[in-house]
Design an enzyme around this catalytic site. Sequence first.
Site, PDB file in Angstrom:
ATOM      1  CE1 TYR A 222      56.128  33.240  38.233  1.00  0.00           C
ATOM      2  CE2 TYR A 222      55.699  35.594  38.045  1.00  0.00           C
ATOM      3  CZ  TYR A 222      55.438  34.291  37.653  1.00  0.00           C
ATOM      4  OH  TYR A 222      54.496  34.041  36.709  1.00  0.00           O
TER       5      TYR A 222
ATOM      6  CB  CYS B 230      25.025  73.431  24.942  1.00  0.00           C
ATOM      7  SG  CYS B 230      25.134  71.916  23.981  1.00  0.00           S
TER       8      CYS B 230
ATOM      9  CE  LYS C 152      48.172  35.080  42.061  1.00  0.00           C
ATOM     10  NZ  LYS C 152      47.529  35.771  40.959  1.00  0.00           N
TER      11      LYS C 152
ATOM     12  CB  CYS D 149      27.330  67.331  23.279  1.00  0.00           C
ATOM     13  SG  CYS D 149      26.808  68.989  22.776  1.00  0.00           S
TER      14      CYS D 149
ATOM     15  CD  GLU E 146      58.551  34.728  44.894  1.00  0.00           C
ATOM     16  OE1 GLU E 146      58.063  35.008  43.794  1.00  0.00           O
ATOM     17  OE2 GLU E 146      59.151  33.672  45.137  1.00  0.00           O
TER      18      GLU E 146
ATOM     19  CB  CYS F 116      28.903  72.300  23.560  1.00  0.00           C
ATOM     20  SG  CYS F 116      28.735  71.348  25.054  1.00  0.00           S
TER      21      CYS F 116
ATOM     22  CB  CYS G 118      24.466  68.702  25.738  1.00  0.00           C
ATOM     23  SG  CYS G 118      25.988  69.337  26.452  1.00  0.00           S
TER      24      CYS G 118
ATOM     25  CG  ASP H 197      46.661  41.923  38.662  1.00  0.00           C
ATOM     26  OD1 ASP H 197      46.594  40.863  38.003  1.00  0.00           O
ATOM     27  OD2 ASP H 197      45.672  42.601  38.967  1.00  0.00           O
TER      28      ASP H 197
ATOM     29  CE  LYS I  63      43.972  35.306  42.874  1.00  0.00           C
ATOM     30  NZ  LYS I  63      43.352  35.551  41.618  1.00  0.00           N
TER      31      LYS I  63
HETATM   32  P1  AMP Z   1      46.138  32.766  38.832  1.00  0.00           P
HETATM   33  O1  AMP Z   1      46.203  33.488  37.515  1.00  0.00           O
HETATM   34  O2  AMP Z   1      45.260  33.418  39.830  1.00  0.00           O
HETATM   35  O3  AMP Z   1      45.953  31.278  38.673  1.00  0.00           O
HETATM   36  O4  AMP Z   1      47.584  32.932  39.469  1.00  0.00           O
HETATM   37  C1  AMP Z   1      48.700  32.340  38.869  1.00  0.00           C
HETATM   38  C2  AMP Z   1      49.519  33.393  38.221  1.00  0.00           C
HETATM   39  O5  AMP Z   1      50.047  34.312  39.156  1.00  0.00           O
HETATM   40  C3  AMP Z   1      50.734  32.827  37.577  1.00  0.00           C
HETATM   41  O6  AMP Z   1      50.460  32.379  36.284  1.00  0.00           O
HETATM   42  C4  AMP Z   1      51.670  34.013  37.539  1.00  0.00           C
HETATM   43  O7  AMP Z   1      51.562  34.641  36.291  1.00  0.00           O
HETATM   44  C5  AMP Z   1      51.137  34.975  38.560  1.00  0.00           C
HETATM   45  N1  AMP Z   1      52.127  35.415  39.545  1.00  0.00           N
HETATM   46  C6  AMP Z   1      52.303  36.698  39.910  1.00  0.00           C
HETATM   47  N2  AMP Z   1      53.282  36.821  40.818  1.00  0.00           N
HETATM   48  C7  AMP Z   1      53.756  35.584  41.060  1.00  0.00           C
HETATM   49  C8  AMP Z   1      54.786  35.076  41.902  1.00  0.00           C
HETATM   50  N3  AMP Z   1      55.514  35.870  42.713  1.00  0.00           N
HETATM   51  N4  AMP Z   1      55.016  33.751  41.876  1.00  0.00           N
HETATM   52  C9  AMP Z   1      54.281  32.929  41.068  1.00  0.00           C
HETATM   53  N5  AMP Z   1      53.307  33.358  40.257  1.00  0.00           N
HETATM   54  C10 AMP Z   1      53.025  34.673  40.246  1.00  0.00           C
HETATM   55 ZN    ZN Z   2      26.758  70.347  24.626  1.00  0.00          ZN
END
Ligand code: AMP
Ligand code: ZN
Length: 664
Positions: free
Chosen positions: A222, A406, A113, A421, A111, A427, A403, A115, A309
């Site tokens: 997930y 100006c 990951k 400024c 899957e 300006c 600035c 963010d 990662k």
């Molecule tokens: P880390 O924060 O680096 O320890 O990574 C763990 C976190 O990755 C978990 O707490 C999840 O929130 C996140 N995460 C994002 N995508 C996934 C996924 N597909 N499966 C499991 N965890 C995931």
């Molecule tokens: Zn200015």
Amino acid sequence: MNIATKIASLRKELSQHNYNYYVLDSPEISDFEFDSKLKELQELEAAHPEYFDTNSPTVRVGGMVTKNFETVVHTYRMYSLDNSYSKEDLEDWEKRIQRILGDVKVEFTCELKYDGASMSLTYEDGLLVRAVTRGDGFQGDEVTNNVKTIRSVPLKLKADFPPKFDIRGEIILPLEGFAKMNQERIEAGEDPYMNPRNTASGSLKLQDSAEVAKRPLECLLYNIVGENLGVSSQFESLVKAKEWGFKVPEVAKLCKNTSEVLEFVDYWDQHRHELPYEIDGVVVKVNSFQHQEELGYTAKAPRWAMAYKFKAEQVSTSLESIAYQVGRTGAITPVANLKPVLLAGTTVKRASLHNADQIEKLDVRINDEVFVEKGGEIIPKIVGIDFTKRSPDASPVDYIQNCPECNTPLIRKEGEAQHYCPNTYGCPPQITGRIQHFISRKAMDIEGLGGETVELLFKEGLIDNYADLYTLTKEDVIPLERMAEKSAENLVKGVEKSKEIPFERVLFALGIRFVGETVAKKLAKEYKSIDALIQASAGELILVDEIGIKIAESVVEFFQNEKNIEIINRLREYGVQLEISAEQLENITEKFKGITFVVSGVFEKVSRNELKKLIEDNSGKVASSISSKTSYVVAGDNMGPSKKEKAEKLNIPIISEDEFLDML
Ligand code: AMP
Ligand code: ZN
């Protein structure tokens, strides 16, 4: 159809459309149709509180306020993930697994990951009952009201879901929505958010869920945990979760062996920038639940999963010079000019340096070899310096004191990171920036005039502030570079037409710091004219709903400035709307001042919303439930029996629609 059936069928229908739109990405009705159905349901629910349901699609709009987020212990711990950074790491992990499991065939689910911020959702009998943040993995904060506003989180499940389970996912802010939010903040003179992840997790802790509802958050799922789930593998659980109504990205892949896993990793390392949201890697999970059980957990992470990662895409290049940009509000932003370099598919020539502190923290110097990274932001950022390549005579950056546009000495307010400024009216980029904001689509929407033309008009000495726009003639503009007669005509016509723009938008167009669209609307409604607003003190302003001290002080400061008053007086002379129109005003009285109404039922002559507006326009208050403070209950057809009983018990007069209209 009776009311209960009608409400139930509307709820079902709206949930389905919501699912089509936010989970499947394939809407079947227009936004307009959706909104009218939602409105119909809202009205029915308000009229029939006895059918209240905490999981009705109407809770998506928010409005619940959470003062303190309660700590809740996770029934099943939320583990972290072990990280790997290379193919060798991944291969080692797979060997370890194979050693524990013995001579069996192991498959993997790969899957992305995502963010964002992790979230645990609890469902009982198909209903969302709780949403809790990850916290320390053992316990987190309950944020149910806020999570319910996220459209891709199902409130009621479909198909054959288990009676009770938790499901884990990541709350994310897609890049496009993030960019739009920042655009709006910049327009309101506020600092943009730094990145989507922090903004997503910050959103979950807002007290007012109506604010959360405005943010385009999404939830990607997930992991299912619980007993008797009726599924036997990770991949199957993703397929099931999708059937139950959850948003599960399509890209998850069942891989038969290590080389397929590595292929998946490679593919997404290269293609991640095509996704509508940010990812920071891939998660590889042993597919079979039975295998997962055998492998178990270490002190902090499952042995059956591994995060891979991605290296943040980074290149090094040389910093040639630092330029300083001046914004509409006078804020200075230092920008690095780089030797052009290819990064994540685009040529990068500039990088943001944010402010003086950031430059000092990085200790960046001219001609340094710098590392540049691309995050969720549009402009890439400098994350470090290759000190081995620094020339011995490089000296620290002297942050500008004046600035660049100006030459006015810059100032820096207590507690603020940015230099400003203060030469607001002399300006050039501040002058043109304000005019550009004034003519923008959401403000005066002046057709036939664009940002570049504003700069040209200013350079030629034809305009110095937005009031000057109203004195421009066709003959003035025709001599401008690349200005055809037709365009000149359109420009003058567009300016003329803007005199019809209502007061609330004019107020926004003035460009008062922190007064965005919504605040401008609030102030226009409350004060009704610019003159009344000019008279208001900060103390009075903060009494208005949603106006805090920061906004109040900024408004007062704006009107204390003689220059601004002069410009406003000129706008008045030219016929710009500086008060609510007579037509709008005619309908506004103080007839119902101090009177509180509760509205219940369905009406014939006016809609429920019109009725409420009539009450509010005449300074009355609309309450949602009957109490001893209620003055009247306006009852239409099908008034809820419990409301009727309560009104009678408290001796509150019940009046009909006609009686109400007579009162008016
Ligand atoms: P880390 O924060 O680096 O320890 O990574 C763990 C976190 O990755 C978990 O707490 C999840 O929130 C996140 N995460 C994002 N995508 C996934 C996924 N597909 N499966 C499991 N965890 C995931
Ligand atoms: Zn200015």
